[in-house]
Design an enzyme around this catalytic site. Sequence first.
Site, PDB file in Angstrom:
ATOM      1  CG  LEU A 421      -6.304 -18.040  -9.885  1.00  0.00           C
ATOM      2  CD1 LEU A 421      -6.436 -18.588 -11.295  1.00  0.00           C
ATOM      3  CD2 LEU A 421      -5.090 -18.640  -9.197  1.00  0.00           C
ATOM      4  N   GLY A 424      -9.858  -7.901 -11.111  1.00  0.00           N
ATOM      5  CA  GLY A 424      -9.664  -6.940 -12.186  1.00  0.00           C
ATOM      6  C   GLY A 424     -10.823  -5.978 -12.270  1.00  0.00           C
ATOM      7  N   GLY A 425     -10.719  -5.046 -13.222  1.00  0.00           N
ATOM      8  CA  GLY A 425     -11.774  -4.061 -13.391  1.00  0.00           C
ATOM      9  C   GLY A 425     -13.080  -4.669 -13.869  1.00  0.00           C
ATOM     10  CB  THR A 428     -13.349 -12.104  -8.845  1.00  0.00           C
ATOM     11  OG1 THR A 428     -13.675 -10.830  -8.286  1.00  0.00           O
ATOM     12  CG2 THR A 428     -12.370 -12.819  -7.933  1.00  0.00           C
ATOM     13  CG  ASP A 539      -8.048  -3.796 -18.874  1.00  0.00           C
ATOM     14  OD1 ASP A 539      -7.318  -2.794 -18.731  1.00  0.00           O
ATOM     15  OD2 ASP A 539      -8.508  -4.428 -17.909  1.00  0.00           O
TER      16      ASP A 539
END
Length: 717
Positions: A421, A424-425, A428, A539
Amino acid sequence: MKYPRLLLRLLLLSLPAVLVLAAADDLPAHLPGCPSTCGNVDIPYPFGIGDQCAIHSGFNITCAPVNGTERPYKGAFEVTKISVPDAKAWMKMGISWRCYGQTDTRNMREYSLWQNFTNTHFRFSQDDNKIFVIGCNTTGYMTTLSYVLGCYSTCSREPPTNGSCSGAGCCKVDLPKDQVYLRAFFNEYYNTSTGCSYIIVMEEKEFSYSTTYSYSTNFWNAYKGQVPVVMDWIIRRRTCEASKKNTSSYACVSNNSECVDASDTNGRAAYRCKCQDGYQGNPYIKGGCTDIDECLHQDTTDSCAHRGGTCLNTQGNFPCLCPQGKQMINDKCISNQKSSSWVMPVVGASVGLVVLVVTITCAYLIQERRKLQHIKQRYFQQHGGMLLFEEIKSHQGIAFKIFSEAELQEATDKFNERGVLGHGGHGTVYKGLLAGNVEVAVKRCMSIDEQHKKEFGKEMLILSQINHKNIVKLFGCCLEVEVPMLVYEFIPNGTLFQLIHGNHGRQISLATRMQIAHQSAEALAYLHSWASPPILHGDVKSSNILIDRDYTAKVSDFGASILAPTDESQFVTIVQGTCGYLDPEYMQTCQLTNKSDVYSFGVVLLELLTRKKPFNLDGPEHEKSLALRFISVTKEDKLEEILDDQIMNDENMEVLEEVAELAKQCLEMSGVNRPSMREVSKRLHRLRKEMQHPWAQQNPEEMQHPIHRRILHRPTI
């Protein structure tokens, strides 16, 4: 010692192949008529010097005279070595520096650079390079296309030592995979060095720290202004399967070569070539992959001699041949007796050997299964699984489950790439389907620090009790793996980032944008003010705000957040976050606070107002950062230049100016001057009510707010 006739025939038949291979050893690693070297550097194909000498323009090399010596260049970078088998190229790149006067720290000079290999076939090698920051009391960082990477080196906590880069006078950061863009920055407010500071990306094994580097120009002098960097390369941007169908452009032209799938920085398919096992050379040239004569290696001949045989080289392999009258049995050359007396013992021994092998294999598999179970149990306990399990049992009504790894493997089809989907940092996210056709989102985190490992179970219990309509529900977690996995409810309509930046031309009304902004602020205010203990998101960005079918906003990815710190133990040496949203105060102090979330939310407000991305690498220098550009236009009273045309009209201008003013306060450089998320939520709620009922009687207490006074006393035009 004589070999049987069959062996002699084999030797005679293999002689032409040996002669062909001997000739192949002399094949050039470059195209005929093309220079093979520049100065003392070999230039192997697919690279080339001059027209038609490289496989395509992406591998053209310029050979230029420098101080009377020819040197190879790829663009502006000197190439010192090229390896075809490893698909690597070594280049010299510049150094970012900042130096202060010895008696007056205000006398400062600096030079910051960036390297951009976008749309080329090169990327920085993650395995070979590191980012180094050198200096006393120096905060340095580099931005990539997706990350901000940096660290803080100090000389006050412990004295620096030669050769060591552990935070004292020098610190280092790992590079993410497949990066093509790096830009260096010194922290404007947190460098107090009186000597020189440096930021470099460099081959790690070539770096050795000296205590003299932080107080002089010795580092610059030692490397003469340029440091070695290792670059990986790909040959073309398409899959091996697709490339093989186009024979005219397929690069792996040598016999005994093979194609290796790779990827570029945007996750697109790419490939390179290599020689098959048992062969060496250049796979990009016909006949370039030649057989490795293993029998020339002393270890191979000694191994065959130890078994009583002789090494014979063949294409891609080598057998150990037994002399006449002997055969290879149990990896030894044994006499081949004519008598049948040996048959039964050999058969019996063979059967016994098979039984023994089967028994040992079964025992090994059982042992490995027990070992795996023990590892899973250790991870479970390490992450506080027993504490979490007991707490769940004692708290009735908590809808939180501890999943097994097997359950999540089955739910995600073994974490199939087709179910991704987003990336990101921190990890997954995969789409999953649990028993009962329950759709979920499963997040595999990349790493977790030691402090979080100890507190993970307790934090999961706190996060499981969060119940807010604008926060994605955490269903459970998996603790029997090295890095825990999180299971969330599945939100089908994508992210706010996709909604406002997708190329679909969709009209998004101001009312919808205000709804999303207000609901997101409500969620963050809940985490900061009503969760017990308070939770910092860490974040906040538009890609972490999910949008439901009725445009309801749901804040996600707070499982990677931290509980609000109660002491200075939360001080970090590596700043993490997303480029464009990072709080500058957090970058200076390395300490995350609730006002860091407020700053990031201010950037989200700007995205809703302008429909522009928070960081634009392709724009002019003064337009790269959306926050900086916004502050600039508001100072010049030119807000209309940056607002989205879809929502900018006379009816909306008052509300837009109020939201812009709120965003400006969220983006204050000092956290104490920013409003709390609770205040932000209240003000957005009030603005939404005014949009729905502009004639409604204002609350007398709210009328005292500066924003209200400005609305009531605005002169008519």
